[in-house]
Design a protein around this motif. Structure first.
Motif, mmCIF file in Angstrom:
data_model
loop_
_atom_site.group_PDB
_atom_site.id
_atom_site.type_symbol
_atom_site.label_atom_id
_atom_site.label_comp_id
_atom_site.label_asym_id
_atom_site.label_seq_id
_atom_site.Cartn_x
_atom_site.Cartn_y
_atom_site.Cartn_z
ATOM 1 N N VAL A 198 34.604 51.143 25.237
ATOM 2 C CA VAL A 198 34.060 49.794 25.148
ATOM 3 C C VAL A 198 32.547 49.910 24.988
ATOM 4 C CG1 VAL A 198 35.903 48.735 26.491
ATOM 5 C CG2 VAL A 198 33.846 49.589 27.648
ATOM 6 N N GLN A 199 31.927 48.881 24.416
ATOM 7 C CA GLN A 199 30.481 48.891 24.280
ATOM 8 C C GLN A 199 29.859 48.581 25.632
ATOM 9 O OE1 GLN A 199 28.537 46.967 21.065
ATOM 10 N NE2 GLN A 199 29.983 47.694 19.504
ATOM 11 N N SER A 200 29.160 49.592 26.183
ATOM 12 C CA SER A 200 28.631 49.486 27.533
ATOM 13 C C SER A 200 27.460 50.455 27.693
ATOM 14 C CB SER A 200 29.749 49.796 28.543
ATOM 15 O OG SER A 200 29.254 49.694 29.860
ATOM 16 N N HIS A 201 27.056 50.682 28.961
ATOM 17 C CA HIS A 201 25.990 51.635 29.263
ATOM 18 C C HIS A 201 26.590 52.831 29.979
ATOM 19 C CE1 HIS A 201 23.930 47.695 28.942
ATOM 20 N NE2 HIS A 201 22.906 48.405 28.459
ATOM 21 N N CYS A 202 26.180 54.043 29.574
ATOM 22 C CA CYS A 202 26.665 55.260 30.198
ATOM 23 C C CYS A 202 25.655 56.389 29.975
ATOM 24 C CB CYS A 202 28.039 55.662 29.672
ATOM 25 S SG CYS A 202 28.140 55.749 27.868
ATOM 26 N N PRO A 203 25.653 57.429 30.827
ATOM 27 C CA PRO A 203 24.714 58.551 30.649
ATOM 28 C C PRO A 203 25.018 59.323 29.359
ATOM 29 C CG PRO A 203 25.630 58.529 32.870
ATOM 30 C CD PRO A 203 26.440 57.558 32.070
ATOM 31 N N GLU A 204 23.947 59.705 28.667
ATOM 32 C CA GLU A 204 24.076 60.497 27.441
ATOM 33 C C GLU A 204 24.591 61.886 27.781
ATOM 34 O OE1 GLU A 204 24.746 61.050 24.422
ATOM 35 O OE2 GLU A 204 22.968 60.244 23.420
ATOM 36 N N LEU A 205 25.197 62.548 26.793
ATOM 37 C CA LEU A 205 25.652 63.922 26.993
ATOM 38 C C LEU A 205 24.443 64.840 27.186
ATOM 39 C CD1 LEU A 205 28.446 64.132 24.256
ATOM 40 C CD2 LEU A 205 28.714 63.624 26.686
ATOM 41 N N PRO A 206 24.535 65.833 28.056
ATOM 42 C CA PRO A 206 23.384 66.698 28.334
ATOM 43 C C PRO A 206 22.959 67.496 27.110
ATOM 44 C CG PRO A 206 25.054 66.924 30.040
ATOM 45 C CD PRO A 206 25.679 66.142 28.920
ATOM 46 N N SER B 290 26.100 52.359 24.148
ATOM 47 C CA SER B 290 26.981 53.008 23.177
ATOM 48 C C SER B 290 28.425 52.613 23.464
ATOM 49 C CB SER B 290 26.807 54.529 23.279
ATOM 50 O OG SER B 290 27.621 55.181 22.337
ATOM 51 N N TRP B 291 29.336 53.259 22.733
ATOM 52 C CA TRP B 291 30.759 53.144 23.042
ATOM 53 C C TRP B 291 31.052 54.126 24.179
ATOM 54 C CZ3 TRP B 291 34.185 49.641 21.179
ATOM 55 C CH2 TRP B 291 33.849 48.943 20.010
ATOM 56 N N CYS B 292 31.394 53.625 25.326
ATOM 57 C CA CYS B 292 31.608 54.445 26.515
ATOM 58 C C CYS B 292 33.078 54.378 26.941
ATOM 59 C CB CYS B 292 30.713 53.953 27.653
ATOM 60 S SG CYS B 292 28.947 53.991 27.266
ATOM 61 N N PRO B 293 33.595 55.488 27.499
ATOM 62 C CA PRO B 293 32.958 56.781 27.753
ATOM 63 C C PRO B 293 32.703 57.552 26.442
ATOM 64 C CG PRO B 293 35.287 56.924 28.223
ATOM 65 C CD PRO B 293 35.010 55.481 27.911
ATOM 66 N N LEU B 294 31.697 58.426 26.459
ATOM 67 C CA LEU B 294 31.334 59.190 25.272
ATOM 68 C C LEU B 294 32.364 60.286 24.988
ATOM 69 C CD1 LEU B 294 27.491 59.598 25.838
ATOM 70 C CD2 LEU B 294 28.695 57.823 24.544
#
Length: 381
Positions: free
Chosen positions: A115-123, A166-170
């Protein structure tokens, strides 16, 4: 007036006098052997290479072709990330129709319920952070997954990364679902060709083939070389590859159909010849970005109206069908041209042998000179 008449007479003699060469006989076995052997080589070149190998007596035309394909088969997957799923042609053939090629899904990374939301970017070196000061609101990295919000969040117990919209989860490209059954899929290749110059048309589905034969036949170079149905495992193996190894990262394979035909013979002998080859570069040492993959998504609407999607990173094998060929048929024009070239070669050999003949006695040279200046209007005593 007499001077003008003399000039006119010389011009007429220059334009209309007929010249004929004299024959010189050289009594030498060595020169004669070299002369005949050279003539033999010229004749063998013309007959053996020009006529038999190159078939230069024929007029030629290049093939015009059209190809359609139809893949059949099914697979079943059951992984920890996705529920048990049955895959049919509509799922693993992407897109359903393509020009002279088809793609078969063999491996994938599935990220469900995005879903379109907020999540931490991949390291990564550009996304790791210590606090919010390391993240710039509105910043976007083309190699990243979204737009930074300016916050630094916990990605795991050991790493912190900038938060993104982004689209989360990545997508996490670590867990794959391998379609091991794809090696048993079959493809029907329908190929129609024409040589417009000769008004010649042909299909790779031969005239004697009927629907019952197509339901049971399968291409085999030894037992059934003209069946248009191919098993994917056999295509890959004939290209010198292992299907299960190639299925992990994907690749590009070529199905080559050769329609080279000699139309001077029975037209029924004009049949397709199949060969298979891997087209993408598989370097054993510098194996950077190997294989063939792309991403696509399937979108859904939840009961509350929220849009969700399932992201699929698809690995697979793209099969390119490459049709080529040249047809030839007897034509008088190239025959005359090549026959004239052969005669000119023989004449050139004869002229060169006369120049390279053995030295002659002065008396012989005088005799030849007298022969060359012989006037046919003189009275022979």
């Amino acid at each position: 007036m007499s001077k003008s008449a003399g000039c006119c007479k010389r011009f007429l003699h220059y334009a209309f006098d007929y010249e004929t060469p004299k024959t010189l006989v050289i009594p030498s076995l060595g020169v004669g052997f070299v002369f005949r052997f050279t003539q033999f080589l010229v004749v063998m070149y013309v007959v053996g290479y020009v006529c038999v190998v190159q078939k230069a007596y024929q007029d030629t035309d290049t093939v015009i072709s059209t190809v359609t394909t139809k893949v059949k088969g099914f697979a079943f997957t059951n992984t920890s990330d996705t529920e048990p799923r049955f895959w049919d042609v509509a799922d693993y053939i992407i897109p359903p129709q393509s020009d002279h090629s088809f793609f078969v899904l063999t491996n994938m990374v599935v990220t469900p319920k995005q879903v379109q939301s907020h999540c931490p970017e991949l390291p990564s070196p550009s996304t790791t952070c210590v606090d919010d000061c390391n993240c710039v609101e509105g910043r976007s990295d083309p190699r990243g997954n979204g737009i930074q919000t300016g916050l630094c969040e916990n990605y795991s117990t050991t790493a912190r990364t900038c938060e993104v919209l982004s689209w989360c989860p990545l997508e996490i490209d670590t867990k794959h679902a391998l379609l091991v059954a794809a090696e048993n899929f079959t493809v029907l290749i329908k190929n129609s060709i024409t040589y417009p110059k000769f008004n010649f048309h042909r299909r790779n589905i031969l005239p004697h083939v009927n629907s019952s034969y197509l339901k049971r036949c399968e291409f085999s170079r030894l037992t059934d070389p003209h069946c248009p149905i191919f098993r994917l495992k056999h295509i890959v193996s004939e290209a010198g590859e292992d299907f299960q190894d190639m299925a992990v990262k994907g690749g590009v394979l070529g199905i080559l159909i050769d329609w080279s035909c000699d139309l001077d013979w029975w037209a029924g002998e004009c049949l397709p010849k199949y060969s298979f080859r891997r087209l993408d570069n598989k370097h054993p040492v510098n194996n950077v970005a190997p294989g063939y993959n792309f991403r696509f998504a399937k979108y859904y609407k939840a009961a509350d109206g929220e849009e969700t999607r399932t992201l699929i990173k698809a690995y697979g094998i793209r099969f390119d069908v490459i049709v080529f060929g040249t047809a030839g048929r007897f034509s008088i024009v190239p025959t005359i041209v090549n026959l004239g070239a052969a005669l000119s070669f023989l004449s050139l050999v004869r002229r060169e042998m006369c120049q390279w003949g053995p030295p002659m006695e002065p008396s012989s040279r005088n005799n030849i000179f007298l022969q060359r200046n012989w006037n046919p209007h003189e009275t022979r005593r």
